[in-house]
Design an enzyme around this catalytic site. Structure first.
Site, PDB file in Angstrom:
ATOM      1  N   GLY A  75       0.814  -1.205   0.000  1.00 22.20           N
ATOM      2  CA  GLY A  75       0.000   0.000   0.000  1.00 22.20           C
ATOM      3  C   GLY A  75       0.851   1.259   0.000  1.00 22.20           C
ATOM      4  O   GLY A  75       2.084   1.204   0.044  1.00 22.20           O
ATOM      5  N   HIS A 108     -20.531  -4.329 -34.794  1.00 17.73           N
ATOM      6  CA  HIS A 108     -20.272  -5.773 -34.784  1.00 17.73           C
ATOM      7  C   HIS A 108     -19.149  -6.086 -35.772  1.00 17.73           C
ATOM      8  O   HIS A 108     -19.146  -5.536 -36.870  1.00 17.73           O
ATOM      9  CB  HIS A 108     -21.527  -6.525 -35.188  1.00 17.73           C
TER      10      HIS A 108
HETATM   11  P1  AMP Z   1      -3.007  -2.256  -1.743  1.00 24.89           P
HETATM   12  O1  AMP Z   1      -3.253  -1.329  -0.588  1.00 24.89           O
HETATM   13  O2  AMP Z   1      -4.194  -2.449  -2.668  1.00 24.89           O
HETATM   14  O3  AMP Z   1      -1.745  -1.931  -2.494  1.00 24.89           O
HETATM   15  O4  AMP Z   1      -2.775  -3.707  -1.101  1.00 24.89           O
HETATM   16  C1  AMP Z   1      -1.757  -3.981  -0.178  1.00 24.89           C
HETATM   17  C2  AMP Z   1      -2.015  -5.351   0.421  1.00 24.89           C
HETATM   18  O5  AMP Z   1      -0.903  -5.734   1.251  1.00 24.89           O
HETATM   19  C3  AMP Z   1      -3.249  -5.418   1.304  1.00 24.89           C
HETATM   20  O6  AMP Z   1      -4.155  -6.347   0.766  1.00 24.89           O
HETATM   21  C4  AMP Z   1      -2.717  -5.870   2.672  1.00 24.89           C
HETATM   22  O7  AMP Z   1      -3.580  -6.794   3.294  1.00 24.89           O
HETATM   23  C5  AMP Z   1      -1.390  -6.541   2.326  1.00 24.89           C
HETATM   24  N1  AMP Z   1      -0.436  -6.567   3.451  1.00 24.89           N
HETATM   25  C6  AMP Z   1      -0.119  -5.571   4.305  1.00 24.89           C
HETATM   26  N2  AMP Z   1       0.822  -5.968   5.235  1.00 24.89           N
HETATM   27  C7  AMP Z   1       1.105  -7.282   4.963  1.00 24.89           C
HETATM   28  C8  AMP Z   1       1.987  -8.277   5.531  1.00 24.89           C
HETATM   29  N3  AMP Z   1       2.781  -8.026   6.595  1.00 24.89           N
HETATM   30  N4  AMP Z   1       2.017  -9.518   4.966  1.00 24.89           N
HETATM   31  C9  AMP Z   1       1.235  -9.804   3.897  1.00 24.89           C
HETATM   32  N5  AMP Z   1       0.385  -8.912   3.318  1.00 24.89           N
HETATM   33  C10 AMP Z   1       0.311  -7.670   3.825  1.00 24.89           C
END
Ligand code: AMP
Ligand code: FAD
Length: 479
Positions: free
Chosen positions: A279, A452
């Site tokens: 994220g 189409h």
């Molecule tokens: P986004 O915010 O769409 O880029 O997604 C980031 C993803 O990383 C989210 O689905 C979180 O659940 C995941 N995430 C955050 N911290 C961890 C961690 N320590 N291990 C695995 N996944 C994580």
């Protein structure tokens, strides 16, 4: 600095540069401060999107897709290309060239529109003054009637996997691998993790995606997420849900990752590279003087109203540093809205009609509400679905995965959401966005003539299917 500006924009990403161009087009004396320096210390406009985000990731996605297509899919058309190989340096250099071209294009647009460019760091002071620190360290104060803060976002770092520069990387590092990693780990099965994981999986990396959540793609419609999980599995993306990374250790040229699996048991996995894609967070470090009066919310975003006005009159904030989806087109449209407001026009944004896209293959795109959101809101709705497997054009292209799903209000037939997984979904979704923006019903689309054969006919058929009138579906719902 003696010149007084009507507008000073801080940050030259898709929020800031678009706001600056629009403001200048509207006759406002406009400046934009941008601090970005590339690898050779050359100032660059374009922000995350152009330098290390949307554009370079799509360049690599397109190159890797072509490679994979040539290797795996040309045969079905009767085309044999012999041994297909990929020159990773050439692929990454091409990506860099596109970034160069586009970022210098913004410099050209600034010149053409009369936007003054300041290369360095901006800071909002009190009383609508902006402090500017040039790259040579000299500091000056700029007077302005209005400030637009557009300082964007940066990747979230997690303590269990701190970046190392070359083995544990964020999105920036993942766009610059010069060798295909044999074993690639990705933390986070969000948009960025899936896109970057796809690039390297197509080129032959064994990719394992570790995702802490138990649900895959919880932001998407459930049917779409299910289909996506099936497709990615076939593409050998090993997505492990309920897998929370708790530690990492560099061992020579590789990294050993420790995670708790869905059963809570500790697991270890070794990778040659690890992409941390957990994220992004708003970036406001050093952008606001202590007495600027600009308030942040509890999550660190600049607090704004629907019109991107901050707590200080004349100071606006747009893009990734404010609430709402972290998307380039959302940032740009907020920039246009704010420039219009400053110029004295009436302007507003329709936050209910912002499309989202995941640029995997097939692409995933959506706008409006999902079924589970409507259920939670107690709204009664109708659903029409049409599979690309029944589209003549998709068959001709040998790309029949996925479907279009249209959701309309049961009482009014107004379109409430559209969810697409399939080749070209990113472009197809625009049809639903326009329809929703115009307040269309599913019937409006059903009554529209589509060329189409096109994959767009699937949008037409999904709209017809809302009232059980799809032509090319054998198993229609019984009335
Ligand atoms: P986004 O915010 O769409 O880029 O997604 C980031 C993803 O990383 C989210 O689905 C979180 O659940 C995941 N995430 C955050 N911290 C961890 C961690 N320590 N291990 C695995 N996944 C994580
Ligand atoms: P940014 O683009 O982050 O720009 C902010 C700018 O402000 C930066 O250039 C920064 O240097 C500058 N800045 C910060 N502080 C100061 C200061 N004090 N003084 C001067 N300058 C400063 N979005 C999509 O819509 N589609 C996609 O396909 C997509 N793909 C992505 C892929 C990746 C790998 C990543 C990381 C992101 C992607 N995004 C995508 C998200 C998109 O990049 C952002 O939503 C978008 O860039 C936000 O624009 P912005 O103008 O708010 O901020």
């Amino acid at each position: 600095m003696s010149t007084k500006f009507d507008v000073v924009v801080i940050g030259g990403g898709p929020g800031g540069y678009v706001a600056a161009i629009r403001a200048a087009q509207l006759g406002l004396k406009t400046a934009c401060i941008e601090k970005w320096l590339d690898k050779s210390n050359t100032p660059r406009l374009g922000g995350t999107c152009l330098n290390v985000g949307c554009i370079p990731s799509k360049a690599l996605l397109d190159s890797s897709h072509k490679y994979h297509d040539a290797k795996e899919s040309y045969g079905v058309h009767g085309i044999s290309v012999g041994d297909v190989s990929i020159d990773v340096d050439a692929m990454v250099d091409r990506k860099d060239k596109i970034v160069d071209q586009l970022t210098s294009g913004i410099t050209g647009l600034f010149k053409a529109n009369g936007v003054t460019s300041f290369e360095g760091v901006g800071k909002v002071l009190s009383s609508k003054k902006v402090e500017f620190t040039a790259h040579d360290g000299s500091v000056s104060v700029i007077d302005t009637e209005n400030v637009i803060l557009a300082t964007g976002s940066v990747p979230v770092n997690i303590p269990p996997a701190p970046r190392t520069g070359d083995i544990i990387v964020d999105n920036e590092g993942a766009l610059d691998f010069r060798k295909i990693p044999k074993r690639l780990g990705v933390i986070g099965a969000g948009v960025i993790g899936l896109e970057l994981g796809s690039v390297w999986a197509r080129l032959g990396s064994e990719v394992v995606v570790l995702e802490a959540q138990d649900t895959f793609l919880s932001v998407c419609d459930t049917d779409v997420a299910k289909e996506a999980a099936k497709v990615f599995k076939k593409q050998h993306l090993d997505i492990r849900l309920g897998a929370r990374v708790t530690g990492s250790e560099i061992k020579g040229e590789e990294v050993e990752v420790t995670y708790l699996d869905a059963k809570g048991e500790e697991q270890k996995q070794t990778f040659d590279k690890l992409i941390v894609a957990v994220g992004r967070k708003p970036f406001t470090d050093g952008c606001l003087a202590a007495d600027s009066g600009v308030n942040l919310d509890e999550r660190g975003f600049v607090f704004v109203d629907e019109q991107c006005k901050t707590s200080v009159p004349g100071v606006y904030a747009i893009g990734d540093i404010v609430r709402g989806p972290m998307l380039a087109h959302k940032a740009s449209e907020e920039g246009v809205m704010v420039a219009d407001i400053i110029a004295g026009h009436k302007a507003q944004m329709n936050y209910d009609c912002i499309p989202s896209v995941i640029y995997t293959h097939p692409e995933i795109a959506w706008v409006g509400k999902t079924e589970h959101e409507l259920k939670a809101d107690g709204v009664k709705y109708k659903v029409g679905k049409f599979p690309f497997a029944a589209s003549g054009r998709a068959m001709a292209a040998n790309d029949t995965t996925g479907f279009v799903k249209m959701i309309a209000c049961e009482a009014t037939d107004r379109i409430l959401g559209c969810h697409i997984i399939g080749a070209g979904a990113a472009d197809l979704i625009a049809q639903a966005v326009i329809a929703m923006e115009f307040g269309s019903t599913a019937e409006d689309i059903a009554l529209t003539v589509f060329a189409h054969p096109t994959v767009s006919e699937a949008v037409h058929e999904a709209a017809l299917a809302v009232d059980n009138h799809a032509i090319h579906i054998a198993n229609r719902k019984k009335r």
